[in-house]
Design an enzyme around this catalytic site. Structure first.
Site, PDB file in Angstrom:
ATOM      1  N   GLY B  31       0.800  -1.215   0.000  1.00 49.77           N
ATOM      2  CA  GLY B  31       0.000   0.000   0.000  1.00 49.77           C
ATOM      3  C   GLY B  31       0.835   1.269   0.000  1.00 49.77           C
ATOM      4  CE1 TYR B  32       0.884   7.299   2.867  1.00 50.27           C
ATOM      5  CE2 TYR B  32       2.981   7.534   1.736  1.00 50.27           C
ATOM      6  CZ  TYR B  32       1.957   8.072   2.472  1.00 50.27           C
ATOM      7  OH  TYR B  32       2.000   9.404   2.812  1.00 50.27           O
ATOM      8  CG  HIS B  37       2.919   0.870  -5.202  1.00 50.06           C
ATOM      9  ND1 HIS B  37       3.302   1.905  -4.378  1.00 50.06           N
ATOM     10  CD2 HIS B  37       3.326  -0.270  -4.585  1.00 50.06           C
ATOM     11  CE1 HIS B  37       3.887   1.415  -3.286  1.00 50.06           C
ATOM     12  NE2 HIS B  37       3.933   0.098  -3.391  1.00 50.06           N
ATOM     13  CD  GLN B  61       7.355  -7.911   3.421  1.00 52.41           C
ATOM     14  OE1 GLN B  61       6.523  -8.705   2.987  1.00 52.41           O
ATOM     15  NE2 GLN B  61       7.923  -7.004   2.645  1.00 52.41           N
TER      16      GLN B  61
END
Lengths: 282, 282
Positions: B31-32, B37, B61
């Site tokens: 996300g973000y 992305h 992670q």
């Protein structure tokens, strides 16, 4: 019945069936079929449109001092038995088709594999989990069939399926036994006639455990001692482990209560045999 | 665009599309969303019938001293950006939907993860490999999209896909950069204005490496020393690693030759940033 040696071939064949809406049952085996395998195939035959049997002696689940090379193999006989059992596809790849030379990926289940066979056979369950993950990805079955004789393996694989979000069902089949109670195993082939007779000690010991529990015995250490004494009285037997554990966590029990797994691993001569009994104890 | 919070929901939605013969592209993200992305989503949009973006800040992670809690999150903004990018499904589960409390299964790639970020971040790639395996099993994509900024991650996941026989293609997209060369990252948000300025040191150092190689420099140690000196001259920067390695094995090179990966991890203040450059050197 189809015999597929390559991953592409088996994927191609199964993919067509799956596109046509057929449900696929997978029976993962190391071959050298006996009544235990046939019971799995029969159950898979009842529940699926397409039955796939994988036949692969998986090197990564054998320790360096174990019987990978000696493990019995007879492809022709296995193919006949599979055909008789109504299997649709036998997937029998060579080792280099399954494991690329640069392969570096491992799948492991922690905790559950610290006990029983996991304690005795380092790396065994990581080998099992890795090959099972690969087979699930190659075959993409709706159901996969495992024998309850490998009780810990069943538990580990059910954990793996949940944890890695495999969209399939694990189906188990009860232990198949010879008339004298010996659990049927490919490794029974290693036994000579004296050892074969001595090997019934595993079943007899589990029966003693059941009797003691039915008599009201609940102290796990005391029951284990009786079981150990019984096995030690058999000169050809050497104990690997005798455990009374919780069926879902495999943690050793102090009091025999609830869903109980009694599990044995015993060497008869050089041959390591396992057996187990599940009981619901009030 | 659909927002799915549960595994059953997303499986149900995608399953219907797959039965109708649609091809599915998966963009796994934490996300973000930023330009990196969006470039992955754009590529996935071009190549698939259905684009799924998973949005999950994966706790396994992150190391115990890392930024799991601080990692930037903004679901509403992400949903808007995904919708604009033509995404069909955002899969945004909570952590307890993804990891059962008894979860015990890990997927790990050995060897490749000993180097670079694997050496610096213990357990990081096992967390990545486990979540990626789960996402592949939940979504069952035809293609999955990863940014080349995480060069080692790409290599590790390609290894995992081959080794575990996932029937899908890994597609990569080049590093997206700000005008001054800084690789775009969610963690750039942590930088104050002075740090933001200092952060260009990563890109500048990679450019120096390229220049030195173009000038004929082939001694990896000598080139590394020049790069280290350059970074050390920036007071806000602290080196985690500066490496010149083989692109496919990640093993350090003595002579700069062949398919070369130059990779950096540098703290700017408290923020750990990575960047890399791939070169074919004769």
């Amino acid at each position: 019945m189809e015999l597929c040696k390559s991953i592409d071939e088996v994927r191609d064949f199964i993919g067509k069936q799956q596109k046509a809406g057929k449900e696929v049952g997978l029976v993962p085996t190391m071959g050298y079929f006996h009544q235990g395998h046939l019971a799995l195939m029969e159950k898979a035959r009842e529940e699926n449109d397409i039955v796939v049997v994988s036949l692969f002696v998986n090197p990564t689940q054998f320790g360096p001092d174990e019987d990978y090379n000696e493990y019995p193999r007879d492809l022709d006989r296995d193919l006949e038995l599979a055909e008789e059992a109504g299997v649709d596809i036998v997937f029998a790849p060579e080792a280099d088709e399954v494991y690329l030379s640069q392969a570096a990926t491992k799948v492991m289940v922690e905790g559950l594999t610290d006990y029983l066979c996991g304690a005795a056979r380092e790396g065994h369950f990581t080998g099992v989990c890795t090959i099972v993950t690969k087979l699930f990805n190659i075959i993409d079955p709706d159901r996969a069939y495992f024998g309850q004789k490998d009780a810990q393996q069943v538990l580990v694989i059910k954990r793996l399926v949940k944890d890695l979000n495999f969209d399939l069902e694990i189906v188990t089949v009860t232990i198949q036994r010879e008339e004298d109670g010996l659990a049927i195993s490919s490794r029974n082939k290693y036994l000579d006639s004296k050892e074969r007779e001595a090997a019934t000690i595993l079943y007899q010991t589990l029966q003693l455990a059941k009797d003691l529990i039915n008599q009201g015995k609940r102290d796990a250490e005391a029951v284990k001692e009786r079981l150990i004494n019984k096995i030690e009285a058999e000169p050809l037997a050497e104990i690997d482990y005798v455990e009374i554990v919780d069926q879902s966590t495999l943690e050793p029990l102090v009091e025999i209560k609830g869903e109980v797994l009694m599990a044995l691993a015993v060497y008869i001569g050089d041959t390591r045999l396992i057996d187990n009994l599940m009981l619901e104890v009030n």
